[in-house]
Design an enzyme around this catalytic site. Structure first.
Site, short mmCIF file in Angstrom:
data_model
loop_
_atom_site.label_atom_id
_atom_site.label_comp_id
_atom_site.label_asym_id
_atom_site.label_seq_id
_atom_site.Cartn_x
_atom_site.Cartn_y
_atom_site.Cartn_z
N ASN A 7 94.39 48.89 -1.59
CA ASN A 7 93.45 48.18 -1.32
C ASN A 7 93.39 47.18 -2.29
O ASN A 7 93.21 47.63 -3.52
CB ASN A 7 91.86 48.69 -1.28
CG ASN A 7 90.74 47.93 -0.71
OD1 ASN A 7 90.59 46.23 -1.31
ND2 ASN A 7 89.66 48.68 -0.88
N ARG A 78 95.01 47.45 2.87
CA ARG A 78 93.32 47.02 3.88
C ARG A 78 93.59 45.12 3.09
O ARG A 78 93.78 44.79 2.05
CB ARG A 78 92.14 47.55 2.87
CG ARG A 78 91.06 46.22 3.05
CD ARG A 78 89.68 47.36 2.50
NE ARG A 78 89.09 46.98 3.18
CZ ARG A 78 87.58 46.64 2.92
NH1 ARG A 78 87.76 46.24 1.07
NH2 ARG A 78 86.91 45.99 2.79
N HIS A 167 83.79 44.76 8.11
CA HIS A 167 83.96 46.69 7.65
C HIS A 167 84.51 47.03 9.40
O HIS A 167 83.84 48.05 9.38
CB HIS A 167 82.39 46.96 8.15
CG HIS A 167 81.36 47.07 6.77
ND1 HIS A 167 80.31 46.08 6.50
CD2 HIS A 167 81.59 46.77 5.77
CE1 HIS A 167 80.11 46.05 4.97
NE2 HIS A 167 81.05 46.40 4.28
N ARG A 228 73.83 40.89 -1.62
CA ARG A 228 73.37 39.17 -0.79
C ARG A 228 72.65 39.36 0.02
O ARG A 228 71.50 40.20 0.04
CB ARG A 228 74.20 40.32 0.69
CG ARG A 228 76.11 39.70 -0.79
CD ARG A 228 77.13 39.66 0.68
NE ARG A 228 78.40 40.56 -0.31
CZ ARG A 228 79.05 41.61 0.47
NH1 ARG A 228 79.48 41.35 1.60
NH2 ARG A 228 79.49 42.53 -0.44
N GLU A 370 87.46 55.15 5.39
CA GLU A 370 88.21 53.21 5.87
C GLU A 370 89.31 53.96 4.93
O GLU A 370 90.63 53.65 5.58
CB GLU A 370 87.71 52.50 4.60
CG GLU A 370 87.10 52.02 5.64
CD GLU A 370 85.90 50.76 4.55
OE1 GLU A 370 85.04 51.13 3.27
OE2 GLU A 370 85.88 49.51 5.17
#
Ligand code: AMP
Length: 391
Positions: A7, A78, A167, A228, A370
């Site tokens: 990642n 990823r 996601h 956010r 993940e």
């Protein structure tokens, strides 16, 4: 089969070596401050490597130090943005790398870093099969009425402005596991998945596929997150622009200074829950705004899927905060949702049901993974490629 999962961020590189059949992690690590140091050592610490290639050398050295000699079968990356082109994991070649690069304008912080990771591996191990697993891919099944924004067509056709969703690797993995907990074939599973981490999104699942999701053109839309804002009236941006705010100021305001950080003064849910329990009014208000926003989405997606068979919580907050789950469930009374307080407060790494027997809809906690999903997808693509007849 041993798979290295990468990642790659702009200044960091997270990795895991996984044994796919055993489902285990053999070693993992994180290289930070890439490009910020001088690549040497100081005060006993490794200072940030020069670039992604130098970071990969550190990963290689760490893997061999931890695991001795081993043969990696493939590397799985990823990749944040697959645009409209990629609807599933793919074997990487030069053309795929260029296609990921062409998507840079849609994910300016992420895709360039993903490409740096891919190129660093290609140079170091030219024969290593590499697979890209896209965060957007699972949402390629969104119907047009869910992905279109009500703006002139030119914005979509010439600028690619539409809902993509993110996601996806997590939502897909959790969807499979939730269906299996409920004993349903994937194609018969309708539900709502809430991935609640630092970034948070909720997805409507119908027949095992994504039919709507709260993140949009970027990962800013939708739920209230750590830093956010999620949804707000776009005219606020225009208002701020007219008041002299720069694009960079607005970008930073909404992506880094908003969400829990703005409402509670802290972007970490654990701290916000603790503060609310000590009667901190701002923290309590932040939890109310955040849980209310999620409950609204769950109600909407219950309708979108024609009646959800389950509501599923996952990721850092979803898996660990029984207090936050309780706040959300309290707002879902109209759907007949009722948690079992004992089951909700139990801690476990296993997928589980936390609703009472009387609940009209089961509520589940399903831990996401993940890296595991990326390793499995990588192994599947490499296996399929090696047994495919030559064309
Ligand atoms: P993730 O991005 O999936 O790693 O999730 C990070 C978020 O999970 C942060 O807001 C953490 O505060 C939150 N989190 C982790 N453990 C807990 C916990 N026990 N209670 C509340 N929030 C938690």
């Amino acid at each position: 089969m041993l798979v290295l999962v990468i990642n790659s961020g702009s200044s960091s590189l997270k990795y895991q070596v996984r044994d796919v059949e055993a489902g285990s992690v053999l070693t993992e690590g994180l290289i930070e401050e890439i490009g910020m140091g001088n690549g040497g050592e100081g005060d006993g610490e490794i200072i940030g490597p020069r670039d992604h290639a130098a970071a990969l050398e550190l990963v290689d050295a760490a893997i061999h130090r931890e695991l001795g000699d081993l043969t990696l079968a493939a590397v799985g990356h990823r990749v944040v943005h697959g645009g409209e082109r990629f609807s599933e994991p793919v074997l990487i070649d030069n053309e795929v790398t260029r296609a990921i690069e062409r998507l840079n304008p849609l994910a300016p912080l992420h895709n360039p870093a993903n490409v740096l990771g891919i190129r660093a591996i290609s140079r170091k191990w030219p024969d290593m099969p590499q697979v890209a697993v896209f965060d957007t891919a699972f949402h390629r099944t969104l119907p047009e009425h869910a992905w279109r924004y009500a703006v002139p067509d030119d914005l979509y056709t010439n600028h690619g402005i539409r809902r993509y969703g993110f996601h996806g690797t997590s939502h897909e993995y959790v969807t499979h596991r939730a269906a299996s907990v409920l004993g349903l074939p994937l194609e018969e599973f309708d539900g709502v998945i809430a991935h609640l981490g630092n970034g948070a999104s909720v997805t409507a699942i119908q027949g095992g596929r994504s039919v709507d999701t709260s993140m949009g053109f970027t990962p800013l839309e939708g739920l209230v997150m750590g830093t956010r804002s999620g949804d707000l009236d776009p005219s606020i941006l225009v208002f701020l622009g007219r008041a002299g705010w720069s694009m960079e100021d607005i970008d930073s305001l909404l992506n880094r200074q908003s969400g829990l950080r703005a409402l509670a003064g802290n972007n970490d849910m654990r701290s916000v829950v603790e503060a609310a329990e000590s009667r901190d009014a701002r923290a309590a208000m932040a939890l109310a705004v955040t849980s209310y926003r999620l409950a609204k989405y769950i109600g909407a997606y219950h309708v979108a899927v024609g009646g959800a068979q389950a509501v599923v919580f996952t990721a850092g907050i979803g898996e660990n905060s029984h207090q936050f789950r309780e706040l959300v469930a309290e707002r879902l009374g109209a759907l007949g949702v009722e948690l079992d307080a004992g089951l909700n407060s139990q801690r476990s790494r296993e997928p589980r049901v936390i609703s009472s027997a009387a609940s009209a809809i089961p509520v589940l906690v399903v831990p996401t993974d993940e890296e595991r999903a990326i390793a499995e997808a990588t192994a599947a693509v490499v296996t399929a490629a090696s047994i495919a007849p030559p064309t």
